[in-house]
Design a protein around this motif. Structure first.
Motif, PDB file in Angstrom:
ATOM      1  N   SER A 336      16.408  92.678  68.094  1.00 19.73           N
ATOM      2  CA  SER A 336      15.033  93.007  68.480  1.00 19.73           C
ATOM      3  C   SER A 336      14.380  93.986  67.512  1.00 19.73           C
ATOM      4  N   ARG A 337      15.175  94.816  66.851  1.00 24.30           N
ATOM      5  CA  ARG A 337      14.599  95.781  65.910  1.00 24.30           C
ATOM      6  C   ARG A 337      14.251  95.142  64.573  1.00 24.30           C
ATOM      7  N   TRP A 338      15.057  94.184  64.120  1.00 24.14           N
ATOM      8  CA  TRP A 338      14.902  93.681  62.758  1.00 24.14           C
ATOM      9  C   TRP A 338      14.269  92.294  62.670  1.00 24.14           C
ATOM     10  N   THR A 339      13.920  91.700  63.811  1.00 23.43           N
ATOM     11  CA  THR A 339      13.214  90.417  63.785  1.00 23.43           C
ATOM     12  C   THR A 339      12.152  90.430  64.874  1.00 23.43           C
ATOM     13  N   ASP A 340      11.285  89.428  64.816  1.00 28.15           N
ATOM     14  CA  ASP A 340      10.276  89.288  65.870  1.00 28.15           C
ATOM     15  C   ASP A 340      10.753  88.376  66.988  1.00 28.15           C
ATOM     16  N   GLY A 341      12.017  87.952  66.933  1.00 32.87           N
ATOM     17  CA  GLY A 341      12.582  87.105  67.977  1.00 32.87           C
ATOM     18  C   GLY A 341      12.474  85.621  67.715  1.00 32.87           C
ATOM     19  N   ALA A 342      11.667  85.224  66.732  1.00 32.84           N
ATOM     20  CA  ALA A 342      11.460  83.793  66.494  1.00 32.84           C
ATOM     21  C   ALA A 342      12.722  83.105  65.979  1.00 32.84           C
ATOM     22  N   GLN A 343      13.531  83.805  65.206  1.00 29.27           N
ATOM     23  CA  GLN A 343      14.769  83.239  64.666  1.00 29.27           C
ATOM     24  C   GLN A 343      15.949  84.124  65.072  1.00 29.27           C
ATOM     25  N   ALA A 344      15.985  84.523  66.317  1.00 30.38           N
ATOM     26  CA  ALA A 344      16.955  85.520  66.764  1.00 30.38           C
ATOM     27  C   ALA A 344      18.395  85.071  66.551  1.00 30.38           C
ATOM     28  N   SER A 345      18.706  83.826  66.898  1.00 30.61           N
ATOM     29  CA  SER A 345      20.082  83.352  66.778  1.00 30.61           C
ATOM     30  C   SER A 345      20.531  83.336  65.318  1.00 30.61           C
ATOM     31  N   GLN A 346      19.682  82.820  64.449  1.00 26.86           N
ATOM     32  CA  GLN A 346      20.025  82.779  63.028  1.00 26.86           C
ATOM     33  C   GLN A 346      20.140  84.193  62.463  1.00 26.86           C
ATOM     34  N   ALA A 347      19.212  85.056  62.836  1.00 30.66           N
ATOM     35  CA  ALA A 347      19.249  86.432  62.341  1.00 30.66           C
ATOM     36  C   ALA A 347      20.494  87.153  62.840  1.00 30.66           C
ATOM     37  N   ALA A 348      20.899  86.900  64.081  1.00 31.70           N
ATOM     38  CA  ALA A 348      22.102  87.538  64.621  1.00 31.70           C
ATOM     39  C   ALA A 348      23.328  87.174  63.791  1.00 31.70           C
ATOM     40  N   LYS A 349      23.423  85.929  63.356  1.00 31.55           N
ATOM     41  CA  LYS A 349      24.536  85.512  62.496  1.00 31.55           C
ATOM     42  C   LYS A 349      24.488  86.246  61.161  1.00 31.55           C
ATOM     43  N   LEU A 350      23.292  86.322  60.589  1.00 35.97           N
ATOM     44  CA  LEU A 350      23.154  86.968  59.293  1.00 35.97           C
ATOM     45  C   LEU A 350      23.519  88.445  59.381  1.00 35.97           C
ATOM     46  N   PHE A 351      23.026  89.143  60.412  1.00 33.75           N
ATOM     47  CA  PHE A 351      23.311  90.563  60.541  1.00 33.75           C
ATOM     48  C   PHE A 351      24.805  90.811  60.747  1.00 33.75           C
ATOM     49  N   ALA A 352      25.452  89.931  61.509  1.00 34.14           N
ATOM     50  CA  ALA A 352      26.897  90.068  61.700  1.00 34.14           C
ATOM     51  C   ALA A 352      27.635  89.873  60.384  1.00 34.14           C
ATOM     52  N   MET A 353      27.189  88.923  59.586  1.00 35.94           N
ATOM     53  CA  MET A 353      27.831  88.678  58.294  1.00 35.94           C
ATOM     54  C   MET A 353      27.676  89.885  57.370  1.00 35.94           C
ATOM     55  N   ILE A 354      26.508  90.514  57.415  1.00 34.04           N
ATOM     56  CA  ILE A 354      26.299  91.709  56.587  1.00 34.04           C
ATOM     57  C   ILE A 354      27.201  92.842  57.062  1.00 34.04           C
ATOM     58  N   LEU A 355      27.157  93.136  58.354  1.00 34.37           N
ATOM     59  CA  LEU A 355      27.971  94.225  58.901  1.00 34.37           C
ATOM     60  C   LEU A 355      29.440  94.045  58.557  1.00 34.37           C
ATOM     61  N   LEU A 356      29.918  92.814  58.669  1.00 34.68           N
ATOM     62  CA  LEU A 356      31.337  92.533  58.490  1.00 34.68           C
ATOM     63  C   LEU A 356      31.738  92.360  57.023  1.00 34.68           C
ATOM     64  N   SER A 357      30.783  92.514  56.116  1.00 36.76           N
ATOM     65  CA  SER A 357      31.135  92.437  54.700  1.00 36.76           C
ATOM     66  C   SER A 357      30.864  93.740  53.955  1.00 36.76           C
ATOM     67  N   LEU A 358      30.358  94.765  54.655  1.00 40.50           N
ATOM     68  CA  LEU A 358      30.138  96.058  54.023  1.00 40.50           C
ATOM     69  C   LEU A 358      31.459  96.804  53.833  1.00 40.50           C
ATOM     70  N   ARG A 359      31.491  97.687  52.862  1.00 37.50           N
ATOM     71  CA  ARG A 359      32.668  98.542  52.671  1.00 37.50           C
ATOM     72  C   ARG A 359      32.685  99.606  53.764  1.00 37.50           C
ATOM     73  N   GLY A 360      33.753  99.649  54.524  1.00 38.49           N
ATOM     74  CA  GLY A 360      33.876 100.595  55.625  1.00 38.49           C
ATOM     75  C   GLY A 360      34.353  99.890  56.877  1.00 38.49           C
ATOM     76  N   ASN A 361      34.425 100.635  57.960  1.00 41.07           N
ATOM     77  CA  ASN A 361      34.764 100.040  59.246  1.00 41.07           C
ATOM     78  C   ASN A 361      33.514  99.464  59.891  1.00 41.07           C
ATOM     79  N   ALA A 362      33.678  98.418  60.687  1.00 41.62           N
ATOM     80  CA  ALA A 362      32.561  97.794  61.384  1.00 41.62           C
ATOM     81  C   ALA A 362      32.715  97.996  62.882  1.00 41.62           C
ATOM     82  N   PHE A 363      31.703  98.604  63.511  1.00 41.72           N
ATOM     83  CA  PHE A 363      31.680  98.738  64.963  1.00 41.72           C
ATOM     84  C   PHE A 363      30.759  97.664  65.528  1.00 41.72           C
TER      85      PHE A 363
END
Length: 546
Positions: A336-363
């Motif tokens: 809800s913070r980073w999209t307007d909701g129109a592509q929420a499902s696709q954006a959720a996948k993308l954000f998860a991929m980013i979080l899980l590929s950054l250097r560090g631990n992922a919460f």
């Protein structure tokens, strides 16, 4: 124990459970530890390394468990100690670590320590909290402001003094300058370590010590955007962030080192958290990791934001290891913070991929693996004191704390047989675990895939990170470990972008979020909210700094 097992946490994926809203097994509308126990198989199937449990301790629940009345017991709404022991036992069988909150900056005013401290100025715990005399005109000792609104001092008629509360007036601040208080808190840590917990998340750690000279905070710089709270009108130089906090952390580390494989991570609040994060994790005598609100409070994800936050952590052997979160119980949900909701499902996948590929631990926060948006909670049903105090200027925290949707076609989305403490958002039921488990195109299926990929690819879990600057609006970086390199490319915009990596090496795409590879290579065109992970085909690593 081998170094790898002792450092199980390095690069780990940790799933946060907010117990009140996870799963209710006794039909009282509030989630409980037996619900956590029942759902551990689901969490293990995600492939995560551990679980962070938000507070389940005895509490009057004015701040829903972050106002602790007994550090060493379970609140009846969540169950009993044996329920927690059962969670630990099952987690161990499933190969999951259990991390719990420790709230060392303050307690509830119902805590026996405070009840004794407030009686008079001469009792054994008189100096266990932050007490101060009034100004000659009767006003509070300093101009410090509370996070939840209003002044940070409350008058107590028994002692004829003010006590400090950086949060609710019912959350008096402990005086960690007092060695006896530190000793008591270290004994709390030992209590839970003896029961078998694998680590601690230290809540609001930079609020743990104040300035004993009681100096006024200076005003914050004037900006174009007016502050939303009195708290934001000040630079918080003296009510938090005391330089002696790391010395207490060294005492805590001495305790945790008596046990095997214990992980400690700090929550660091504030607009400029980096210096404190590094101080709290410096060397091998303090905490292992820390996280801040850079991503949690960001209204938009940008390449610059990510480069500035993640790029500030290098490979200095004396430097700590960072942790990152895009959503949690204190911030509106990321979709809800980073999209307007129109592509929420696709954006959720993308954000998860980013979080899980950054250097560090992922919460990963409960429901994030489902792509849940921020729930709509009407004012009349709000529970969060911060949301109520700041209505309607902020989305508040209740919208991120609504019940987990387990099943679509049953009342309350399978969370409880009774009316839940916060309403289930009607849109969440359609995103339930039951619905997504059998859908190969679901956010849940995708998140499982990326977590598994992170485990298989050591460069994604442990490798260095090198950002590709000026990548035409994309967020792009390499993750490199010895002779292994991954290329991570994400279109975080709402526009189609054409771009190719600058190196001559060939890459093979191993995962994508709606970014179809071309002949198994990286695509040259990326649709909005699409991205991919690719690995170098050859072992020779060329220079990746641009």
């Amino acid at each position: 124990m081998s170094a790898s097992k002792a450092e199980w946490w390095r690069g780990a994926v940790i799933y946060q459970i907010y117990p009140r809203s996870f799963l209710d097994t006794n039909a009282d509308g509030v989630g409980d530890l037996k619900g956590v126990f029942a759902a551990l198989d689901y969490i293990a199937d995600l492939g995560v390394d551990g679980v962070w449990l938000s507070p389940f301790f005895t509490s009057p629940m004015k701040d829903f468990g972050y106002d602790v009345a007994d550090y060493c017991d379970v609140d009846p709404v969540f169950g009993v100690l044996s329920d927690f022991d059962a969670v630990l036992g099952k987690a161990r069988q499933l190969g999951l670590k259990i991390i719990i909150d420790q709230v060392y900056s303050h307690t509830s005013d119902a805590h026996p320590w405070f009840q004794e401290s407030r009686q008079n100025k001469h009792n054994p715990k008189a100096d266990w909290y932050v007490w101060a005399d009034p100004q000659p005109d009767g006003s509070p000792p300093t101009n410090w402001q509370s996070v939840f609104g209003g002044g940070a001092w409350a008058w107590d008629s028994r002692r004829r003094q003010y006590y400090l509360h950086n949060f609710l007036a019912s959350q008096p601040d402990l005086n960690l300058h007092n060695d006896a208080v530190q000793n008591a808190l270290l004994n709390v840590a030992r209590f839970w370590l003896d029961r078998g917990v694998d680590g601690f998340r230290l809540d609001a750690l930079n609020f743990a010590m104040h300035d004993p000279k009681l100096r006024d905070n200076p005003p914050a710089p004037v900006t174009d955007k007016p502050p939303e709270r009195p708290f934001d009108y000040q630079r918080h130089l003296y009510n938090r962030s005391h330089p002696d906090i790391p010395l207490f952390l060294e005492r805590l580390r001495t305790v945790t080192e008596e046990y095997e494989g214990v992980f400690t991570v700090a929550e660091v609040v504030g607009p400029e958290p980096l210096a404190e994060m590094k101080a709290f994790t410096e060397g091998n005598a303090r905490l292992h990791s820390a996280y801040n609100f850079t991503f949690l409070y960001a209204d938009q994800l940008t390449a610059k934001l990510t480069i500035d936050a993640v790029g500030a952590w290098g490979d200095n052997p004396n430097e700590g290891w960072p942790s990152w979160a895009f959503s949690n119980h204190d911030a509106p949900r990321v979709v809800s913070r980073w999209t307007d909701g129109a592509q929420a499902s696709q954006a959720a996948k993308l954000f998860a991929m980013i979080l899980l590929s950054l250097r560090g631990n992922a919460f990963l926060y409960q429901g994030e693996e489902l792509g849940l948006p921020q729930a709509d909670v009407p004012f009349a049903l709000l529970q969060d004191p911060e949301a109520i105090a700041n209505w309607p200027l902020t989305l508040g925290r209740d919208g991120a704390r609504t019940p987990m949707p387990w099943r679509s076609e049953v009342p309350n989305a399978g969370f409880s047989e009774s009316a839940p403490w916060l309403p289930v958002d009607p849109g969440h039921a359609a995103l339930s675990v039951e619905t997504q488990k059998t859908d190969p195109n679901s956010v849940l299926h995708f998140v499982r895939q990326i977590i598994a990929l992170r485990k298989r690819r050591p460069e994604l879990r442990l490798g260095d990170i090198q950002f590709i600057e000026n990548a035409d609006g994309l967020l792009a970086y390499y993750r490199t470990l010895q002779d292994k390199r991954a290329l991570c490319v994400f279109n975080i915009t709402e526009k189609q972008v054409r771009w190719s990596p600058p190196l001559n090496d060939r890459f093979s795409v191993i995962a994508q979020a709606d970014a179809a590879p071309q002949d198994n290579g990286p695509p040259s065109t990326l649709a909005p909210y699409s991205g991919y992970l690719a690995i170098a085909d050859k072992k020779t690593i060329t220079n990746t700094k641009n």
